[in-house]
Design an enzyme around this catalytic site. Structure first.
Site, PDB file in Angstrom:
ATOM      1  N   PHE B  16       0.834  -1.191   0.000  1.00 39.64           N
ATOM      2  CA  PHE B  16       0.000   0.000   0.000  1.00 39.64           C
ATOM      3  C   PHE B  16       0.867   1.238   0.000  1.00 39.64           C
ATOM      4  O   PHE B  16       2.049   1.183   0.265  1.00 39.64           O
ATOM      5  CB  PHE B  16      -0.938  -0.028   1.207  1.00 39.64           C
ATOM      6  CG  PHE B  16      -1.779  -1.257   1.209  1.00 39.64           C
ATOM      7  CD1 PHE B  16      -2.914  -1.325   0.420  1.00 39.64           C
ATOM      8  CD2 PHE B  16      -1.398  -2.379   1.927  1.00 39.64           C
ATOM      9  CE1 PHE B  16      -3.670  -2.482   0.366  1.00 39.64           C
ATOM     10  CE2 PHE B  16      -2.151  -3.539   1.879  1.00 39.64           C
ATOM     11  CZ  PHE B  16      -3.289  -3.592   1.100  1.00 39.64           C
ATOM     12  N   CYS B  17       0.239   2.341  -0.273  1.00 42.94           N
ATOM     13  CA  CYS B  17       0.917   3.613  -0.296  1.00 42.94           C
ATOM     14  C   CYS B  17       1.661   3.813   1.027  1.00 42.94           C
ATOM     15  O   CYS B  17       1.085   3.536   2.062  1.00 42.94           O
ATOM     16  CB  CYS B  17      -0.122   4.716  -0.466  1.00 42.94           C
ATOM     17  SG  CYS B  17       0.609   6.159  -1.159  1.00 42.94           S
TER      18      CYS B  17
END
Ligand SMILES: Cc1cc2nc3c(=O)[nH]c(=O)nc-3n(C[C@H](O)[C@H](O)[C@H](O)COP(=O)(O)OP(=O)(O)OC[C@H]3O[C@@H](n4cnc5c(N)ncnc54)[C@H](O)[C@@H]3O)c2cc1C
Lengths: 380, 79
Positions: B16-17
């Site tokens: 994920f970011c």
């Protein structure tokens, strides 16, 4: 009798070894823990050292005193892990075999990864660096202070923000705020990894008149000219530079088949099992799970690792309560002026940030004071 | 977009970011001038963050392409 080996005597290793010792009967397994240091170190105290708000001595206790009596403590530097033949080698040549392994060797700052960092930058992520920064701040008389993050991931993601709020307060108390330009740099296009918390932190930084430089990926420190340069082509001058160095997992893990080149161990984010190995678990800072490298994470992971390891040893299924780690994180954030806030979230729920207040700060301080009594021994 | 040849590819699907963005930054840092780096991301945020970083870093964004479970984003190192 099965042999359980725990690598690391920090928050994760100490706690998980104690939890396993509590669950298993003596005749079921022998438990050994290897640590490079004979002290158990509680790193959150280091944040306060540069401001003389705490004493370095309160950050550690003899590891032996925190371990269940049946755990055998081996002191030494691990130089090799061969997961294929289930063997660990120490610097002095000693070899230790295992049936079940827990890797909890944490992460460490690696200033040598950035040219000029060691000569030109301060940080507070080791005992020595925190003490040196205390002296530098003591002698600071005004000018440009740059605080920033020199690489992601790093442990305690909120610590650079906390440091910035504390240094701003410190400068104010010393009547140096008017004479100081304070800048905060971050590698992303916001001031913190988690978007919802970043907006909140940015507002606080702006209220305290801190300049913000985002998308700043540190490329080099130039101590001679007192500037830092980023990959993006930004140059920032400084009089005092406080940068979080890039981090790595333990050296013996860097490039090991269970980890990547940086030493982050390939770990299942729910079961904490190491990819491809039914008898190895990893926890805490050393995993490659994209979650905060924080003591609280390790604390919440330990019951899962202990439950799963014991269930595997006994060939039973893990009890539902601790079968999986749900991504729980709890981080207190010092916001200066005697206040703090906190971030609490998990894989499913993004963080909510309460307004900074004195009660939360009191909670943080009390937790830090009670840490050695409560956490490593598994009381909470 | 199909047919762009790349020097290095990082599959950051499932992270994920800011994982995929940091992978792009790391890859651009370590590659040579003229190289094309491709990062595959399953995180929607990357489609905004990665081109934004490439622009800020004055590198060249070559575009994106839909792949199974995400997008492949391309960057050429030009400085
Ligand atoms: C300044 C600062 C402030 C922080 N504040 C907070 C906070 O407020 N809240 C929070 O939750 N977290 C905080 N953290 C983060 C927290 O300290 C870590 O995330 C936590 O210690 C990780 O636990 P661990 O067991 O994975 O690793 P560690 O606690 O780092 O333990 C690693 C252990 O492995 C041993 N080891 C490493 N390599 C070897 C080797 N080769 N051979 C033998 N032994 C080895 C070490 O000696 C050590 O015993 C802070 C960290 C810092 C630096």
């Amino acid at each position: 009798m099965k042999r359980i080996l725990v690598l690391g005597g920090g928050i994760g290793g100490t706690l998980v070894a104690n939890l396993i010792a509590r669950k298993l009967k003596k005749e079921e397994a022998e438990i050994t823990l290897i640590s490079a240091s004979q002290r158990h170190i509680y790193q959150p105290v280091w944040l306060y050292i540069p401001f003389s708000m705490d004493d370095i001595r309160s950050a550690s206790k003899p590891l032996k005193n925190l371990l269940n009596k049946r755990i055998k403590l081996v002191l030494g530097n691990i130089t090799q892990l061969d997961a294929g033949i289930q063997k660990v080698t120490l610097e002095d040549g000693q070899q230790i075999d295992y049936d079940f392994l827990v890797v909890a060797t944490g992460s460490h700052p690696s200033p040598e990864d950035v040219p000029g960092f060691k000569e030109g930058a301060h940080f507070f992520y080791t005992e020595d660096s925190a003490s040196r920064l205390r002296v530098a701040l003591e002698e600071f008389r005004g000018g440009k202070i740059v605080v920033g993050v020199g690489g992601l991931p790093h442990k305690c993601p909120v610590a650079p923000l906390e440091f910035t709020f504390l240094v701003e307060h410190f400068l104010n108390k010393r009547k140096l705020r008017d004479k100081t330009e304070l800048t905060y740099t971050y590698p992303l296009n916001r001031v913190f990894t988690i978007e919802s918390a970043a907006g909140y932190a940015q507002t606080l930084l702006e209220q305290r008149n801190v300049q913000i430089e985002t998308f700043f990926n540190l490329e080099e420190v130039d101590p001679e000219n007192k500037v830092i340069r980023s990959m993006e082509g930004t140059e920032l001058p400084y009089d005092l530079l406080v940068m979080i160095p890039p981090h790595r997992g333990a050296k013996f893990l860097q490039g090991n088949p269970i980890a990547d080149e940086q030493g982050w161990v390939k770990t299942n984010r729910n079961t904490l099992q190491v990819t491809g190995f039914d008898n190895i678990w990893a926890m805490g800072d050393t995993t490659d799970i994209p979650i905060s490298k924080a003591g609280s994470v390790t604390h919440f992971e330990a019951p899962v690792v202990a439950e799963r390891l014991v269930a595997t040893l006994r060939k039973t299924t893990p009890h539902k309560k601790h079968a999986e780690y749900g991504g729980k994180v709890l981080c207190f954030i010092e916001t200066g002026y005697g206040t703090a806030t906190k971030l609490e979230f998990d894989y499913q729920n993004p963080p909510k940030t309460p307004k900074p207040n004195r009660m939360i700060r009191l909670e943080k301080i009390l937790f830090n004071k009670a840490y050695f009594f409560l956490v490593p021994t598994g009381r909470i | 977009m199909q047919g762009i040849t790349f020097t290095k590819e990082v599959d950051a699907r499932g992270t994920f970011c800011p994982g995929p963005l940091m992978e792009m930054i790391r890859a651009v840092k370590s590659c040579s001038l003229g190289d094309v780096v491709a990062v595959i991301s399953s995180d929607e945020g990357s489609r905004k963050d990665i081109p934004a970083w490439i622009e800020k870093a004055k590198q060249e964004f070559l575009g994106e392409e839909a792949v199974t479970g995400g997008y492949r984003l391309y960057c050429r190192k030009i400085k």
